[in-house]
Design a protein around this motif. Structure first.
Motif, mmCIF file in Angstrom:
data_model
loop_
_atom_site.group_PDB
_atom_site.id
_atom_site.type_symbol
_atom_site.label_atom_id
_atom_site.label_comp_id
_atom_site.label_asym_id
_atom_site.label_seq_id
_atom_site.Cartn_x
_atom_site.Cartn_y
_atom_site.Cartn_z
ATOM 1 N N ASP A 46 0.846 -1.194 0.000
ATOM 2 C CA ASP A 46 0.000 0.000 0.000
ATOM 3 C C ASP A 46 0.884 1.248 0.000
ATOM 4 O O ASP A 46 1.529 1.572 1.002
ATOM 5 N N ALA A 47 0.917 1.942 -1.119
ATOM 6 C CA ALA A 47 1.849 3.052 -1.322
ATOM 7 C C ALA A 47 1.609 4.229 -0.384
ATOM 8 O O ALA A 47 2.565 4.800 0.147
ATOM 9 N N GLN A 48 0.376 4.629 -0.170
ATOM 10 C CA GLN A 48 0.119 5.832 0.629
ATOM 11 C C GLN A 48 0.622 5.702 2.062
ATOM 12 O O GLN A 48 1.319 6.603 2.540
ATOM 13 N N PRO A 49 0.301 4.610 2.767
ATOM 14 C CA PRO A 49 0.860 4.494 4.120
ATOM 15 C C PRO A 49 2.384 4.408 4.129
ATOM 16 O O PRO A 49 3.030 4.939 5.030
ATOM 17 N N GLN A 51 4.465 5.862 2.044
ATOM 18 C CA GLN A 51 4.955 7.230 1.863
ATOM 19 C C GLN A 51 4.787 8.049 3.139
ATOM 20 O O GLN A 51 5.703 8.764 3.551
ATOM 21 N N ARG A 52 3.629 7.946 3.770
ATOM 22 C CA ARG A 52 3.355 8.704 4.991
ATOM 23 C C ARG A 52 4.306 8.288 6.113
ATOM 24 O O ARG A 52 4.863 9.126 6.824
ATOM 25 N N SER A 80 10.018 7.861 -2.443
ATOM 26 C CA SER A 80 8.647 7.379 -2.303
ATOM 27 C C SER A 80 7.661 8.185 -3.130
ATOM 28 O O SER A 80 6.573 7.712 -3.447
ATOM 29 N N ARG A 81 8.059 9.391 -3.510
ATOM 30 C CA ARG A 81 7.169 10.257 -4.286
ATOM 31 C C ARG A 81 7.245 9.987 -5.788
ATOM 32 O O ARG A 81 6.371 10.422 -6.521
#
Length: 118
Positions: A46-49, A51-52, A80-81
């Motif tokens: 899961d990319a968003q978590p 990155q966060r 990560s971006r």
């Protein structure tokens, strides 16, 4: 003495032993929580978590660890971006063992150097 922890940096943020202990305990709690969440996010791909969590880790890990790991966290957060998720997962997964060692070193620092004798 430590591979990744640089306790000397804590003197910039804490004036006495009690503040140093509080800082170390806060650091330990944050790293435990974020490391566990990061490992879960990696397993879920899961990319968003991811990155966060990299952003969060970069924000505080760099304050108390040696320059090599600090730079690695800064680079991972920047990657990560723009990096494809599969490549990011591989690179972050390679860093997790270092973060686990850092967590162990923080625990040792607290137990061996910061806690007052009972």
């Amino acid at each position: 003495m430590y591979s990744f922890l640089d306790p000397s940096k804590a003197h910039e943020f804490a004036m006495d032993q009690a503040q140093m202990l509080q800082l170390a305990q806060t650091f330990q709690e944050s790293l435990e929580k974020d490391l566990q969440a990061l490992q879960f996010a990696l397993s879920q791909q899961d990319a968003q978590p991811i990155q966060r969590l990299l952003h969060s880790l970069k924000g505080y890990v760099t304050f108390l660890c040696e320059p090599g790991l600090s730079q690695q966290m800064i680079q991972l957060e920047a990657m990560s971006r723009s990096t494809h998720l599969n490549e990011l997962i591989v690179d972050v997964s390679k860093t997790v063992p270092s973060l686990q060692i850092l967590l162990t070193e923080i625990r040792q620092w607290i137990d061996n150097d910061l806690k007052s004798p009972s």
